[in-house]
Design a protein around this motif. Sequence first.
Motif, PDB file in Angstrom:
ATOM      1  N   VAL A 232       0.568  -0.897  -0.147  1.00 55.34           N
ATOM      2  CA  VAL A 232      -0.216  -0.033   0.016  1.00 55.34           C
ATOM      3  C   VAL A 232       0.625   1.126   0.125  1.00 55.34           C
ATOM      4  O   VAL A 232       0.317   2.300   0.297  1.00 55.34           O
ATOM      5  CB  VAL A 232      -1.415  -0.002   1.062  1.00 55.34           C
ATOM      6  CG1 VAL A 232      -2.407  -0.938   1.051  1.00 55.34           C
ATOM      7  CG2 VAL A 232      -0.614  -0.162   2.631  1.00 55.34           C
ATOM      8  N   ALA A 233       1.759   1.185  -0.847  1.00 54.73           N
ATOM      9  CA  ALA A 233       2.842   2.443  -0.283  1.00 54.73           C
ATOM     10  C   ALA A 233       2.346   3.167  -1.629  1.00 54.73           C
ATOM     11  O   ALA A 233       2.814   4.846  -1.130  1.00 54.73           O
ATOM     12  CB  ALA A 233       4.585   1.354  -1.672  1.00 54.73           C
ATOM     13  N   HIS A 234       1.214   2.948  -2.917  1.00 58.39           N
ATOM     14  CA  HIS A 234       0.674   3.762  -2.966  1.00 58.39           C
ATOM     15  C   HIS A 234      -0.778   4.583  -2.646  1.00 58.39           C
ATOM     16  O   HIS A 234      -0.076   5.946  -2.728  1.00 58.39           O
ATOM     17  CB  HIS A 234       0.518   3.378  -4.438  1.00 58.39           C
ATOM     18  CG  HIS A 234      -1.267   2.494  -3.386  1.00 58.39           C
ATOM     19  ND1 HIS A 234      -0.184   1.047  -3.053  1.00 58.39           N
ATOM     20  CD2 HIS A 234      -2.859   2.884  -3.955  1.00 58.39           C
ATOM     21  CE1 HIS A 234      -2.042   0.357  -3.094  1.00 58.39           C
ATOM     22  NE2 HIS A 234      -2.800   1.359  -3.549  1.00 58.39           N
TER      23      HIS A 234
ATOM     24  N   PRO B  94     -16.558   9.948  -5.367  1.00 57.63           N
ATOM     25  CA  PRO B  94     -15.545   9.955  -5.138  1.00 57.63           C
ATOM     26  C   PRO B  94     -15.430  10.350  -3.507  1.00 57.63           C
ATOM     27  O   PRO B  94     -15.356   9.538  -2.891  1.00 57.63           O
ATOM     28  CB  PRO B  94     -14.522  11.080  -5.556  1.00 57.63           C
ATOM     29  CG  PRO B  94     -14.933  11.405  -7.501  1.00 57.63           C
ATOM     30  CD  PRO B  94     -16.004  11.035  -7.097  1.00 57.63           C
ATOM     31  N   TYR B  95     -15.797  11.871  -3.782  1.00 57.42           N
ATOM     32  CA  TYR B  95     -15.387  12.207  -1.601  1.00 57.42           C
ATOM     33  C   TYR B  95     -16.658  11.753  -0.977  1.00 57.42           C
ATOM     34  O   TYR B  95     -16.582  11.302  -0.226  1.00 57.42           O
ATOM     35  CB  TYR B  95     -15.247  13.971  -1.942  1.00 57.42           C
ATOM     36  CG  TYR B  95     -16.710  14.389  -1.538  1.00 57.42           C
ATOM     37  CD1 TYR B  95     -18.008  14.918  -0.808  1.00 57.42           C
ATOM     38  CD2 TYR B  95     -17.620  14.928  -3.204  1.00 57.42           C
ATOM     39  CE1 TYR B  95     -19.221  15.173  -0.776  1.00 57.42           C
ATOM     40  CE2 TYR B  95     -18.326  15.750  -2.641  1.00 57.42           C
ATOM     41  CZ  TYR B  95     -18.785  16.294  -2.241  1.00 57.42           C
ATOM     42  OH  TYR B  95     -20.297  16.861  -1.927  1.00 57.42           O
ATOM     43  N   LEU B  96     -17.598  11.385  -1.961  1.00 53.52           N
ATOM     44  CA  LEU B  96     -19.211  10.648  -0.945  1.00 53.52           C
ATOM     45  C   LEU B  96     -18.555   9.006  -0.289  1.00 53.52           C
ATOM     46  O   LEU B  96     -18.494   8.452   0.303  1.00 53.52           O
ATOM     47  CB  LEU B  96     -19.935  11.095  -1.676  1.00 53.52           C
ATOM     48  CG  LEU B  96     -20.925  12.580  -2.091  1.00 53.52           C
ATOM     49  CD1 LEU B  96     -21.955  12.043  -2.903  1.00 53.52           C
ATOM     50  CD2 LEU B  96     -21.063  12.470  -1.350  1.00 53.52           C
ATOM     51  N   THR B  97     -17.794   9.119  -1.883  1.00 55.15           N
ATOM     52  CA  THR B  97     -16.961   7.337  -1.216  1.00 55.15           C
ATOM     53  C   THR B  97     -16.168   7.931  -0.656  1.00 55.15           C
ATOM     54  O   THR B  97     -16.451   6.728   0.975  1.00 55.15           O
ATOM     55  CB  THR B  97     -16.343   6.872  -2.471  1.00 55.15           C
ATOM     56  OG1 THR B  97     -17.883   6.632  -3.678  1.00 55.15           O
ATOM     57  CG2 THR B  97     -15.987   5.188  -2.400  1.00 55.15           C
ATOM     58  N   LEU B  98     -15.965   8.768  -0.261  1.00 54.02           N
ATOM     59  CA  LEU B  98     -14.543   8.622   0.873  1.00 54.02           C
ATOM     60  C   LEU B  98     -15.347   8.283   1.991  1.00 54.02           C
ATOM     61  O   LEU B  98     -14.422   8.236   3.338  1.00 54.02           O
ATOM     62  CB  LEU B  98     -13.766   9.259   0.421  1.00 54.02           C
ATOM     63  CG  LEU B  98     -12.501   9.123  -0.599  1.00 54.02           C
ATOM     64  CD1 LEU B  98     -11.619  10.704  -1.287  1.00 54.02           C
ATOM     65  CD2 LEU B  98     -11.015   8.547   0.150  1.00 54.02           C
TER      66      LEU B  98
ATOM     67  N   TRP C  64     -11.329   1.412  -4.449  1.00 55.13           N
ATOM     68  CA  TRP C  64     -12.100   2.204  -5.415  1.00 55.13           C
ATOM     69  C   TRP C  64     -11.565   3.298  -6.042  1.00 55.13           C
ATOM     70  O   TRP C  64     -11.256   3.576  -6.430  1.00 55.13           O
ATOM     71  CB  TRP C  64     -13.508   2.055  -5.401  1.00 55.13           C
ATOM     72  CG  TRP C  64     -14.145   2.600  -6.737  1.00 55.13           C
ATOM     73  CD1 TRP C  64     -14.844   1.953  -7.937  1.00 55.13           C
ATOM     74  CD2 TRP C  64     -15.162   3.270  -6.615  1.00 55.13           C
ATOM     75  NE1 TRP C  64     -14.941   2.649  -8.258  1.00 55.13           N
ATOM     76  CE2 TRP C  64     -15.378   4.011  -8.360  1.00 55.13           C
ATOM     77  CE3 TRP C  64     -15.022   4.900  -5.978  1.00 55.13           C
ATOM     78  CZ2 TRP C  64     -16.289   5.427  -8.467  1.00 55.13           C
ATOM     79  CZ3 TRP C  64     -15.610   6.002  -6.969  1.00 55.13           C
ATOM     80  CH2 TRP C  64     -16.467   6.170  -8.248  1.00 55.13           C
ATOM     81  N   THR C  65     -11.657   4.383  -4.774  1.00 57.54           N
ATOM     82  CA  THR C  65     -11.221   5.860  -4.908  1.00 57.54           C
ATOM     83  C   THR C  65     -10.316   5.901  -5.478  1.00 57.54           C
ATOM     84  O   THR C  65     -10.110   6.717  -6.073  1.00 57.54           O
ATOM     85  CB  THR C  65     -11.833   6.005  -3.202  1.00 57.54           C
ATOM     86  OG1 THR C  65     -12.581   5.643  -3.082  1.00 57.54           O
ATOM     87  CG2 THR C  65     -12.152   7.811  -3.715  1.00 57.54           C
ATOM     88  N   VAL C  66      -8.948   5.090  -4.699  1.00 56.15           N
ATOM     89  CA  VAL C  66      -7.862   5.414  -5.142  1.00 56.15           C
ATOM     90  C   VAL C  66      -7.640   4.905  -7.237  1.00 56.15           C
ATOM     91  O   VAL C  66      -7.000   5.875  -7.691  1.00 56.15           O
ATOM     92  CB  VAL C  66      -6.387   4.722  -4.571  1.00 56.15           C
ATOM     93  CG1 VAL C  66      -5.555   4.528  -5.320  1.00 56.15           C
ATOM     94  CG2 VAL C  66      -6.997   5.448  -3.046  1.00 56.15           C
ATOM     95  N   ALA C  67      -7.750   4.182  -7.339  1.00 57.13           N
ATOM     96  CA  ALA C  67      -8.158   4.046  -8.806  1.00 57.13           C
ATOM     97  C   ALA C  67      -8.782   5.212  -9.638  1.00 57.13           C
ATOM     98  O   ALA C  67      -8.444   5.334 -10.122  1.00 57.13           O
ATOM     99  CB  ALA C  67      -8.722   1.815  -8.985  1.00 57.13           C
ATOM    100  N   ALA C  68      -9.934   5.246  -8.649  1.00 56.67           N
ATOM    101  CA  ALA C  68     -10.687   6.216  -9.904  1.00 56.67           C
ATOM    102  C   ALA C  68     -10.096   7.797  -9.614  1.00 56.67           C
ATOM    103  O   ALA C  68     -10.298   8.890 -10.586  1.00 56.67           O
ATOM    104  CB  ALA C  68     -12.181   7.062  -8.794  1.00 56.67           C
TER     105      ALA C  68
ATOM    106  N   ALA D 259      -6.273  12.769  -9.099  1.00 54.50           N
ATOM    107  CA  ALA D 259      -6.904  13.582  -8.800  1.00 54.50           C
ATOM    108  C   ALA D 259      -8.984  13.050  -9.112  1.00 54.50           C
ATOM    109  O   ALA D 259      -8.837  11.885  -9.396  1.00 54.50           O
ATOM    110  CB  ALA D 259      -6.370  15.062  -9.727  1.00 54.50           C
ATOM    111  N   TRP D 260      -9.786  13.659  -8.388  1.00 56.37           N
ATOM    112  CA  TRP D 260     -10.543  13.595  -8.159  1.00 56.37           C
ATOM    113  C   TRP D 260     -11.555  14.291  -9.134  1.00 56.37           C
ATOM    114  O   TRP D 260     -11.564  15.246  -8.197  1.00 56.37           O
ATOM    115  CB  TRP D 260     -10.888  12.841  -7.175  1.00 56.37           C
ATOM    116  CG  TRP D 260     -10.577  11.959  -6.681  1.00 56.37           C
ATOM    117  CD1 TRP D 260     -10.881  10.427  -6.600  1.00 56.37           C
ATOM    118  CD2 TRP D 260      -9.976  11.851  -5.150  1.00 56.37           C
ATOM    119  NE1 TRP D 260      -9.980   9.778  -6.389  1.00 56.37           N
ATOM    120  CE2 TRP D 260      -9.301  10.538  -5.028  1.00 56.37           C
ATOM    121  CE3 TRP D 260      -8.863  12.363  -4.214  1.00 56.37           C
ATOM    122  CZ2 TRP D 260      -8.515   9.730  -4.296  1.00 56.37           C
ATOM    123  CZ3 TRP D 260      -8.299  12.280  -3.973  1.00 56.37           C
ATOM    124  CH2 TRP D 260      -7.652  10.526  -4.162  1.00 56.37           C
TER     125      TRP D 260
END
Length: 825
Positions: A345-347, A631-635, A656-660, A674-675
């Motif tokens: 999870v270094a990303h 995205p921010y609602l997912t977070l 999912w959000t990181v991939a998005a 960026a989102w």
Amino acid sequence: MGVAQSHEWMFYEVMWRGWADRARVPYPVPWWAQAAFRRWSDDFDRGTYASKEAAFASNALYRYWHMVGVKDHRQESLIGQAGEIEPVYDKYSLTFFLYDPAAGTLSLPQLAAGGTVEQRIEAPHLPAVVTAFRAPGGAAYEQRTFAAAVGARQRDLAVTRLAVRSPDGRPREGWLCAAVLPAGPSGFQRHDRRGEQITDRRLTFLRYLPDEARVETNSGWGPVFDTPPEHHGVYGNPDFTHDPAAYLLRNPFHDLATGGKLNAALQAQDQVAGLCSAAFAWPFRVAGEEEFTLDARLPVDLYSGADDLAELRATPADALEEAHHAFWAAKLLGQGVQPDLPGPVAHLTDQFRQARAQLLVLSDHGEIHPGPTVYDSFWIRDSSVEATACSLVGDTALAEHQLGTHYPLRFNRGTGRIGPCAEYGFYGGPHEKDDREWDSNGQALWAIGRFDRTRGRDAAFGAKLYTPYVVDAARWLRDNRDGYGLLHSGWSAEHLGERDKPHYWDDLWGIAGLYEAARLAERLGTPETEELWAAYDDLKEATAASVRWVLAEQRRRGEWETYIPTGPGDVGRRDSTMIGAAAYFHPLRLHMGAKLGGDIDRAARYTLDTMYARFVTGGFRHEAAWNAYGPYLTLQLAHAYLLAGDPGRMDALLGWTVAAASPRAEDRAVALGAWNEQHAFPIASDYGEVPHRHWYMGDIPHGWAAAEYLLLVRDILFFEADEDRDPHLYVAPGVRPHWVPDGGTVAVAEAPTLFGAPFGYRLGHDAGERTVTVDVTRAPEGVRFVYPCRFGPVRAATADGRALPVSGDDVRVPAGTGRFTVTYG
């Protein structure tokens, strides 16, 4: 359908015809326009735009791009998917391409047939965009774009540096070309029914000044080239034609593709559509490891006259780039919270640094704005979360400036009315007043109180704002409510539903804000303490009573699922607007101590599960209001699950959000870490899902989303609980077992806390011994720890060598412990 303005119609026709005829004469149609044409629909948001052409020119559907900017300066520059540069408030964009005079071929990075394009952020801590373009069977160039400040007044510019190479070392000849165009990554012109023209990129006048190697765009400065071009051409509409075909015949791309030269004109105008264009060319020959280089500077601040031009050019591009690297390395690698996460999870750490950089770039003299274009403004709502995130990841000065300077400027002192509410004591500017955003007072009080805790008693931050900015804002919440004791109908956040209904979101924020106000009064020992607690109790009881009535009414109607809808006017509304209830957990922590009662607490937890079952497909689908992913609602939902004790679902939503944040569509990098506020279904699915009705796209990068990510990663590492009675810290509550392989470590050092003192620890995992060891490197005095073991059932635990009682998987560790170990089965 309304009638399009002539320039909107002309722009639509030129883009459409240019894209349709691209095989014959290449034309640099931006990625977002191609995406819209890919599956065109005449359906558009008729409530916002008068015509389909106005909606298209505004780029209402595909607001994706990359961004560079200078910390704390006003204007950002956007970078498109082909490397186009758009200084946000200037009237042009700059793009590059290659031309082979011998073959007569034009290679445009906007077109798939024109070559291959790859893009990346230069490094996670460097807001610089690298675009690599390779022409079919020919030369290639790499373009690096960043923002810098020059001169004694530290005025902004965007710098783009190009290096042309031969990919295989064979001799290559051609022209490196730059084009100045009206449309950029964000669109052509935003023109809506409210009369807002936030972006108007029409180029009605264009001139090249060869003695200065500078372009004039309308009344402003365009790009300045460090090396003058050998060929140039400027194009317009000299005969004022209204025929779109004329624009496709009178432009630099047509001239190069059909005649092999530019028109050599120095000046042009287009008073019909504002579609002036220009191109500049530098012949090159490269072989082996040779490079042909070019630097261009795009003024962002106001520059005028010979002295300003000299200042703009004075610092060599090498020095500007070195200073850019040094500043961001010191800021993001040397200062603030540095999550240390293991390889799998270094990303997450890379994304953490990018999100910090985005918030710093979006800060305009201490105001953090949620976006660089349509959201380039100050909202109390967004900024409360953004400032809190900054304070907890180490960007304390920015948070203090925002809350201590800019919040008082939004505190209303007038004696008039804002709808049903008093003006005096309300936090808000035009956004909050016009849209009746009644959540803002709770958010301001919450952010001020949390920041006062973080800064600690010695800073006395809350004391400086207490009168009138805390106490009178709290009284506003007490005195401006409806007959049921709730806040009035309004549109506090567009994801909640209609503005003519009340929303529990406002009340939950009001409760949290009044709680922080009352706690601040306690810490200061003021005589208003009991008054503020009474206001808190009153709003809390009214909200709880309303929620109980709604739940009972839904049961009476035969609802078999338990959920809290967006508000009391929406009984039985089982749609995605119920996401507002996630705020009960994050960021408001109302579940700690079940502040609204055990029954409401259970209903809030069930609401999370209802949302997950119905509205999560990887990420949170918000079809009720946006027709897009959030995205921010997912977070927010992920964070709510973390605090509610379900790290598994938190992890899935986070993944999912990181991939998005870095989607690709048709093999193009659509975004680079960026989102948007809304993530379009077509881009999320690589065009596998294209809705039949319109959707709305918010800005990118979205400051609120960046802040939510920072807060989530920080709370995955640790979060505080019960700050006022039994202060304790949850250590590594969101760290999943598959994140930490054998020998892996998780660490954080000198991280700010709500206890006013830093915290740090290092966690190591020995898979063979089934043991987790945590060394506490720094801790607030008198604060105990809780370690929720995620690796397996707890078999034994020690604190500084002494055995700890084991009951369940939450290991309770005394304050002052330096090392504790947990053995799991």
